[in-house]
Design an enzyme around this catalytic site. Sequence first.
Site, PDB file in Angstrom:
ATOM      1  N   SER A 252       0.856  -1.171   0.000  1.00 15.52           N
ATOM      2  CA  SER A 252       0.000   0.000   0.000  1.00 15.52           C
ATOM      3  C   SER A 252       0.896   1.226   0.000  1.00 15.52           C
ATOM      4  O   SER A 252       1.972   1.220   0.594  1.00 15.52           O
ATOM      5  CB  SER A 252      -0.887  -0.006   1.244  1.00 15.52           C
ATOM      6  OG  SER A 252      -1.249   1.315   1.578  1.00 15.52           O
TER       7      SER A 252
ATOM      8  N   GLU B 200      -7.849 -10.357  -6.337  1.00 19.51           N
ATOM      9  CA  GLU B 200      -9.040  -9.500  -6.432  1.00 19.51           C
ATOM     10  C   GLU B 200      -9.397  -9.215  -7.886  1.00 19.51           C
ATOM     11  O   GLU B 200     -10.569  -9.162  -8.257  1.00 19.51           O
ATOM     12  CB  GLU B 200      -8.799  -8.193  -5.678  1.00 19.51           C
ATOM     13  CG  GLU B 200      -8.710  -8.404  -4.178  1.00 19.51           C
ATOM     14  CD  GLU B 200      -8.177  -7.173  -3.467  1.00 19.51           C
ATOM     15  OE1 GLU B 200      -8.965  -6.504  -2.792  1.00 19.51           O
ATOM     16  OE2 GLU B 200      -6.973  -6.876  -3.602  1.00 19.51           O
TER      17      GLU B 200
END
Length: 467
Positions: free
Chosen positions: A286, A299
């Site tokens: 991140s 995802e």
Amino acid sequence: MTKSENTKNSSSIWGGRFEGGVSSVMERINASIAFDRELYRQDIMGSKAHADMLVKTGIISRADGEAITAGLTRIEGEIESGAFAFSAALEDIHMNIETRLAELTGDAAKRLHTARSRNDQVATDLRLWVRDAIDRISADIDALISSLLDQAERHADTVMPGYTHLQTAQPVTVGHHLMAYVEMLRRDHGRFADARLRMNESPLGAAALAGTSFPIDRQMTAKALGFDRPMRNSMDAVSDRDFAAEFLFAASLTAVHLSRLAEELVLWSSDRFGFITLSDEFSTGSSIMPQKRNPDAAELVRAKPGRITGALITLLTILKGLPMTYGKDLQEDKEPVFDAAEHLMIALAATTGMMRDLTFQPEAMGDALKHGFATATDLADWMVRVLNLPFRKAHHATGAIVALAEQKGLRLDELSLEDMQSVLPEITADALSVLTVDHSVASRMSEGGTAPAQVRTAIAKARQDRP
Ligand code: ARG
């Protein structure tokens, strides 16, 4: 629309009866070259087969045939090197190539379209393209099956919670869980193979819709292009897109299967589960939270059915209500097919990579099995087997024992024999032996069950009859 917005149209090819140029809007809505250039190889292959046949049947001269073939080979090189100048005014890949061929060979090129229409040409090109995509996707599915089989073999004995309703149900082996996906993928592979069998017929020679008055040899072109036979009905040949719809359905279901596995990888890699660690190669960080390891690839695989099933719906909606035979509507068949194939292939590659590289965490899976009373069914089964209780009564008594354990904050295998006997006096110490997870999975020896021995058999079978 002012005059200046009009552009010169492709009248050299079909504009014999037209005087003015087409509107720029007409050109924009009509042109497909931006996406159907993807078909250049198939188009050249189809044109070469057609030209050879025209020579063989005496419809064009050998000299013209040779000029056409040489020109097409040269054009293929130009496209591949990036030297080819695509033109939207020339609408599509077929006209772009044919126009360039005319620049190179003059009249020979102008004879190539004898006994052919863009309608059978494009139907042929797309079939060839989809057939090739099926072959590539089938190999990709096979690679994913390999990585699943390897992990299943490594973890044929590793226990994890099996879930229904995402609530702990019964212990299963990791190998068994992974083999469920192998089964889905084997069926997906079979669906592509079925679709390939049905689609492998040649539309070429159907011409615009009604066939042709020239003495063509459709067997010859079908064979040259690797088709099993010519399609039987010329009207069907130019308007049928079943093959693309079947391809998109097989792709959609495969994508849906991949998304289920991807969702499990997302769950399993979360810190609540901790069942797996994804490799660095398939994780991202991140930009703000330094501790993060995100399962972005999983995802994205989870999201792919959005566009892939979307492609199926797009095509079916285009086909619905379309009167015989060809309508320009059919030009819109290509983008969904190309997009779905591309995204399915990247999803398969990413899933294979994740699967190959991930590490299972047996300790975390074992810990998870300490909650949720996963061996409650084993206790009920013991009562049926040893005490000869009817299953419903055993189910009820076990339910009461689970409630007691819950109330005491204990696992089933931590309850004392006296505790159990307070619910069902006939229980003996022997019952405690069935409460471990290893005993539970090893006992599930029914065909297709989770016992490690069954899983090993299933892996061996799957390796034997590889799709
Ligand atoms: N670009 C067209 C397509 O993709 C080729 C066929 C055109 N045929 C025609 N009759 N206008 O469908």
